[in-house]
Design a protein around this motif. Structure first.
Motif, short mmCIF file in Angstrom:
data_model
loop_
_atom_site.label_atom_id
_atom_site.label_comp_id
_atom_site.label_asym_id
_atom_site.label_seq_id
_atom_site.Cartn_x
_atom_site.Cartn_y
_atom_site.Cartn_z
N PHE A 157 -9.43 -2.78 -6.25
CA PHE A 157 -9.35 -2.92 -5.01
C PHE A 157 -8.76 -1.03 -4.69
O PHE A 157 -8.79 -0.10 -5.12
CB PHE A 157 -7.42 -2.95 -4.53
CG PHE A 157 -6.76 -2.79 -3.20
CD1 PHE A 157 -7.63 -3.02 -2.07
CD2 PHE A 157 -5.86 -2.42 -3.32
CE1 PHE A 157 -7.28 -3.71 -1.35
CE2 PHE A 157 -5.10 -1.98 -2.29
CZ PHE A 157 -6.35 -2.89 -1.51
N ASP A 159 -0.72 -4.39 -9.83
CA ASP A 159 -0.72 -4.92 -8.85
C ASP A 159 -0.52 -6.86 -8.72
O ASP A 159 -2.09 -6.93 -8.23
CB ASP A 159 -2.12 -3.92 -7.57
CG ASP A 159 -2.41 -4.18 -6.27
OD1 ASP A 159 -1.07 -5.02 -5.64
OD2 ASP A 159 -2.71 -3.59 -5.72
N ASN A 181 -8.82 -7.70 -5.83
CA ASN A 181 -9.33 -7.92 -4.96
C ASN A 181 -10.19 -6.51 -4.03
O ASN A 181 -9.97 -5.58 -5.07
CB ASN A 181 -8.46 -7.63 -3.75
CG ASN A 181 -9.08 -7.33 -2.10
OD1 ASN A 181 -10.29 -8.16 -1.82
ND2 ASN A 181 -8.37 -6.61 -1.48
N ALA A 230 -5.14 -4.54 -10.47
CA ALA A 230 -5.61 -5.27 -9.63
C ALA A 230 -4.76 -6.80 -9.77
O ALA A 230 -6.40 -7.19 -10.68
CB ALA A 230 -5.57 -5.13 -8.15
N SER A 233 2.04 -10.06 2.57
CA SER A 233 0.97 -9.69 3.70
C SER A 233 0.03 -10.78 3.65
O SER A 233 -0.66 -11.81 3.39
CB SER A 233 0.19 -8.63 3.36
OG SER A 233 0.91 -7.41 3.58
N LYS A 234 0.26 -11.63 1.96
CA LYS A 234 -0.43 -12.41 1.49
C LYS A 234 0.37 -14.09 1.91
O LYS A 234 -0.25 -14.76 2.52
CB LYS A 234 -1.23 -12.09 0.50
CG LYS A 234 -1.73 -10.98 -0.37
CD LYS A 234 -2.99 -10.59 0.43
CE LYS A 234 -3.56 -9.23 1.05
NZ LYS A 234 -3.40 -8.12 0.16
N ALA A 280 -0.76 -8.19 -5.59
CA ALA A 280 -0.81 -8.91 -3.85
C ALA A 280 -1.08 -10.01 -4.47
O ALA A 280 -0.64 -11.12 -3.32
CB ALA A 280 -1.80 -8.14 -3.14
N TYR A 281 -1.76 -11.19 -5.42
CA TYR A 281 -1.54 -12.35 -4.98
C TYR A 281 -0.92 -13.08 -5.65
O TYR A 281 -1.54 -14.55 -6.32
CB TYR A 281 -3.78 -12.54 -5.41
CG TYR A 281 -3.99 -11.65 -3.97
CD1 TYR A 281 -4.15 -12.01 -3.41
CD2 TYR A 281 -5.22 -10.38 -4.59
CE1 TYR A 281 -4.98 -11.38 -1.80
CE2 TYR A 281 -5.11 -9.69 -3.14
CZ TYR A 281 -5.35 -9.67 -2.25
OH TYR A 281 -6.37 -9.34 -1.19
N THR A 291 3.89 -8.09 -1.93
CA THR A 291 3.37 -7.73 -0.97
C THR A 291 3.71 -8.93 -0.05
O THR A 291 3.60 -10.25 -0.69
CB THR A 291 2.10 -7.62 -0.30
OG1 THR A 291 2.04 -7.03 0.96
CG2 THR A 291 1.01 -8.69 -1.03
N ASN A 294 1.05 -1.02 0.40
CA ASN A 294 -0.09 0.37 -0.26
C ASN A 294 0.75 1.43 -0.14
O ASN A 294 0.15 2.55 -0.69
CB ASN A 294 -1.03 0.04 1.29
CG ASN A 294 -2.29 -0.51 0.93
OD1 ASN A 294 -2.92 0.22 0.30
ND2 ASN A 294 -2.80 -1.21 1.57
N ARG A 322 3.53 -5.43 7.19
CA ARG A 322 4.31 -4.05 6.88
C ARG A 322 4.84 -4.41 5.94
O ARG A 322 5.64 -3.57 6.31
CB ARG A 322 3.55 -3.26 7.76
CG ARG A 322 2.50 -2.32 8.69
CD ARG A 322 1.15 -2.94 8.24
NE ARG A 322 0.89 -2.55 6.88
CZ ARG A 322 0.45 -3.06 5.61
NH1 ARG A 322 0.17 -4.47 5.26
NH2 ARG A 322 -0.02 -2.41 4.57
N TYR A 341 -6.79 2.28 -4.60
CA TYR A 341 -6.01 3.14 -5.72
C TYR A 341 -6.84 4.71 -5.08
O TYR A 341 -6.61 5.37 -6.04
CB TYR A 341 -6.59 2.58 -6.63
CG TYR A 341 -6.01 0.56 -6.93
CD1 TYR A 341 -4.71 0.57 -6.87
CD2 TYR A 341 -6.64 0.29 -7.74
CE1 TYR A 341 -4.39 -0.36 -6.63
CE2 TYR A 341 -6.33 -0.91 -7.58
CZ TYR A 341 -4.87 -1.58 -6.97
OH TYR A 341 -4.78 -2.57 -6.61
C1 LIG Z 1 -4.19 -7.17 0.22
C2 LIG Z 1 -3.27 -5.89 -1.34
C3 LIG Z 1 -2.31 -5.36 -0.76
C4 LIG Z 1 -1.67 -5.20 0.22
O1 LIG Z 1 -1.71 -4.52 1.18
P1 LIG Z 1 -0.32 -4.79 2.29
O2 LIG Z 1 -0.19 -3.35 2.30
O3 LIG Z 1 0.84 -4.88 1.05
O4 LIG Z 1 -0.45 -5.25 3.50
C5 LIG Z 1 -2.00 -4.88 -2.14
N1 LIG Z 1 -3.25 -4.64 -3.34
C6 LIG Z 1 -4.02 -5.31 -3.32
C7 LIG Z 1 -5.58 -5.98 -4.29
C8 LIG Z 1 -4.66 -6.30 -2.20
O5 LIG Z 1 -5.58 -6.88 -1.78
#
Ligand SMILES: *Cc1c(COP(=O)(O)O)cnc(C)c1O
Length: 364
Positions: free
Chosen positions: A122, A196, A169, A165, A226-227, A198-199, A224, A98, A235, A125
């Motif tokens: 998402f 993006d 998401n 993305a 995070s996933k 992220a997944y 990321t 993010n 973070r 944006y």
């Molecule tokens: C979860 C997610 C993020 C990532 O978030 P972080 O800041 O890395 O935790 C970014 N883009 C999308 C589409 C997400 O779902």
């Protein structure tokens, strides 16, 4: 009486707030139960916990937290770059991906500019665009898929950034390599396209978006930890782009934006292939289970490429509340203009089964 709002940057007045998944602790307090009883399937977190290698690395790094972190992120940027066959000059680290998205706003957006993102993209944006006083142009989705032609048609001389993305998401939709290639080829070069990912690590047959970066296009790919890596609480994420774009983004960053525990954990997590493979297996099986149950329940859903599913339940907020009473947190999508839908993160098989049982009761 004047209000402090009259002094504040005017775009802040109407800026939306990001609504995160409801926290476990908060839910436990409200229900008067222990947090261990709550199942959170609301933020696409990894239910296996952090990578064990990351935990070990953090233990080692704890003893040095009196020191500032490496502001240049030497080891982590190199580790990421090696894995991608790129150079560390292609990588910027963020306090979550993010923050990388926010860097793009700092770097490229001013009042009156425009950004384009598809409907149901998402939500960050739009929020980032508004934060910098730019206008977020939302192009209608077709069957929940981004309409790439529509996005190209929305480009004006004021367009600075296009966000997409992949997978998206909260809908879980994926743009194919071919469609993405055609799209990027037609975006004017002065626009930055943020793809993006992220997944990304959950995909069976991941598209090669980085080819456009190698080709010198102004494409920025946030990813990321995070996933799939299970490190959302730390973070840490990164952006991939060509060195000149990264150099611009670096100017917008705080000197120590990624802390030392996060850097150590992320380096170790990148290497934990057993944990990553186990997570992917669990998500593949769990997603197939959830989608099969939805089909049996005659619920509409969009086949997902991520570690979550997007399902039609008619009254999303009501189902959210009813599942909450059954100690399961899912994600209502009112903020996305999707009141009839919820998003459910794929959990462990035990969690998925409890989730389906609770969903059946909530819909009864
Ligand atoms: C979860 C997610 C993020 C990532 O978030 P972080 O800041 O890395 O935790 C970014 N883009 C999308 C589409 C997400 O779902």
């Amino acid at each position: 009486m004047t209000s402090i709002w009259d002094r504040a940057n005017s775009q802040l007045r109407n800026l939306g707030v990001y609504e995160p998944g409801k926290p476990i602790e908060e839910t436990a307090r409200e229900l008067g139960v222990g947090p261990e009883e709550i199942i959170k399937l609301a933020s696409n977190e990894n239910p296996l916990g952090p990578s064990p290698k990351a935990i070990a690395a953090m233990r080692g790094a704890l003893e040095s937290t009196q020191l500032y972190p490496d502001g240049g992120g030497f080891y982590l940027r190199n580790a990421v770059a090696d894995r991608l066959g790129l150079k560390s000059e292609n990588i910027i680290l963020g306090n979550g991906s993010n923050e990388v998205i926010e860097f793009a706003g700092h770097a490229f957006l001013s009042r009156g500019d425009e950004v384009i993102a598809p409907q149901y993209a998402f939500i960050c944006y739009k929020l980032i665009a508004q934060l910098f006083g730019a206008r977020a142009i939302e192009t209608p989705a077709v069957d929940f898929q981004a309409d790439l032609e529509g996005m190209l048609g929305a480009i004006t001389p004021r367009t600075k950034i296009i966000f997409i993305a992949n997978p998206n998401n909260p809908t879980g939709t994926l743009v194919s390599q071919k469609d993405m290639d055609n799209f990027i080829a037609r975006v004017p070069d002065e626009i930055v396209t943020v793809v993006d990912e992220a997944y990304f690590e959950f995909l069976d047959d991941p598209p090669d978006t980085l080819r456009h970066i190698r080709d010198g296009r102004n494409v920025l790919v946030p990813r990321t930890f995070s996933k799939i890596h299970g490190l959302a609480g730390l973070r840490v994420g990164y952006g991939i782009s060509r060195p000149e774009v990264i150099e611009v983004l670096q100017k917008t960053r705080q000197p120590f934006n990624v802390n030392s525990l996060a850097q150590a954990a992320a380096v170790a997590a990148l290497d934990d292939s057993a944990y990553l493979a186990e997570t992917k297996r669990m998500v593949d099986a769990g997603r197939a289970f959830l989608e099969q149950e939805f089909a049996a329940m005659k619920l509409r859903f969009v086949p997902s490429a991520g570690n979550f599913v997007f399902v039609h339940v008619a009254d999303g907020p009501a189902v959210f509340r009813k599942m909450l009473q059954r100690k399961i947190i899912v994600r209502p999508l009112l903020g996305y203009g999707l009141p009839e839908w919820i998003r459910i993160t794929v959990g462990t098989m035990e969690q998925n089964k409890k989730c389906i049982a609770a969903l059946k009761e909530a819909l009864a």
